[in-house]
Design an enzyme around this catalytic site. Sequence first.
Site, mmCIF file in Angstrom:
data_model
loop_
_atom_site.group_PDB
_atom_site.id
_atom_site.type_symbol
_atom_site.label_atom_id
_atom_site.label_comp_id
_atom_site.label_asym_id
_atom_site.label_seq_id
_atom_site.Cartn_x
_atom_site.Cartn_y
_atom_site.Cartn_z
ATOM 1 N N THR A 3 1.176 -1.133 -0.286
ATOM 2 C CA THR A 3 -0.127 0.008 -0.052
ATOM 3 C C THR A 3 0.806 0.907 -0.243
ATOM 4 O OG1 THR A 3 -1.344 -0.992 1.550
ATOM 5 C CG2 THR A 3 -2.216 1.094 1.011
ATOM 6 N N ASP A 4 1.803 1.000 0.656
ATOM 7 C CA ASP A 4 3.079 2.342 0.930
ATOM 8 C C ASP A 4 3.630 2.511 -0.444
ATOM 9 O OD1 ASP A 4 2.393 3.349 3.507
ATOM 10 O OD2 ASP A 4 4.551 2.166 4.272
ATOM 11 N N VAL A 5 4.280 1.825 -1.246
ATOM 12 C CA VAL A 5 4.899 1.465 -2.547
ATOM 13 C C VAL A 5 3.281 2.243 -3.909
ATOM 14 C CG1 VAL A 5 5.841 0.828 -4.373
ATOM 15 C CG2 VAL A 5 6.305 -0.424 -1.928
#
Length: 412
Positions: free
Chosen positions: A184-186
């Site tokens: 999700t961060d990426v």
Amino acid sequence: MGGALSQGALAGRRVLDLSRVLAGPWAGQLLADLGADVVKVERPGAGDDTRAWGPPWLKDGQGEPTTESAYYLSANRNKRSVTIDMGTPQGQALLREMAASADILIENFKVGGLAQYGLDYASLKALNPRLIYCSITGFGQTGPYAPRAGYDFLIQGMGGLMSLTGRPDGAAGEGPMKVGVALTDVMTGLHAAVGILAALAHRERTGEGQHIDLSLLDVQVATLANQAASYLVGGAVPRRLGNAHPSIVPYQDFPTANGYMIIAVGNDGQFEKLCATLGRPEWSRDERFVTNPQRVRNREALVALIHGVTVTRSTEAWIAAMEAAGVPCGPINRLDQVFADPQVQARGMRIEMAHPLAGQVPLVANPIKLSASPVRYDLPPPMLGEHTEEVLQCWLGLGPEAFAELRDKKVV
């Protein structure tokens, strides 16, 4: 700036990166790879949280661990590091002056967290109306959850991804499972970069900057893709299927005589080739399996039949046979096997960069292949505060005496 920093599709663009950890730094690294001058602003003496997220640590020429964590190295290539204490009035003044000449600012503080420093969008827009200001938070600038902190693992759960990942109920090892990368961060970092490029295009037409409000939860919901569409259209809540696909069969892992392999049959013609390769051509004529919708309805029966055959030969033997027949298939590689793969090597996905402590640092390459303005690899992930004096002189024209005064006052 030196010649090395003047190359790439985004040459001449200045990025003030106030973000930490992964989503924001990932976006900053992507812009830096594309040629932007990205200045990473960090806390004096501490820096980005991920600098302390080890082991593993980068090793020096004698094989001893340095202070540079592998996690930090993954998201900060091609940037310059500046240490500024934004808790001081002089530090705030420096950052406002830098923002006044920046094209882009990236931050991932809590909603409203930068207002106390005069570094919020409204304050900086007054100084630089052309500024593109990208805010990355867990839940966005609005809504009942806006004040909450957001973390990738938490968002994978709240955003539905973990409900789709893991072994199905009733199977061994059942239960929801997070993805093995902070995906999700990426993905949020990628969406941030896309939003910034769109804002740059808008500014070229209008001369106006803008505020980008990016939420990890929004990104996670948006990237549920076909699973979200299936729920919205069909009304049925998708369930965990392990490595199987909800709409395509056979499209999963299968056991072999010495491990596992993936078979990814996407159409009826490929299924016919698979059956012939398995030595069971009659399956492609079986009324239960002739079309993909029929195979989905009779998933369990077909998967059990395929299992009974794939266990009779090695992974390598099956992959060779299926590739020859045009059946999509492949191994399940460990990371050592990934970087030893001839295709990965041919595409140059591992790079080495000079590093002041280690001599060389191994990194994963940027996957974007641009023919006219290729990705650059000029600067290794910077050491804490490595470029403070250089950047303040370059961006602000700060002289040695003024810099020494700031350093003595521990502003930088």
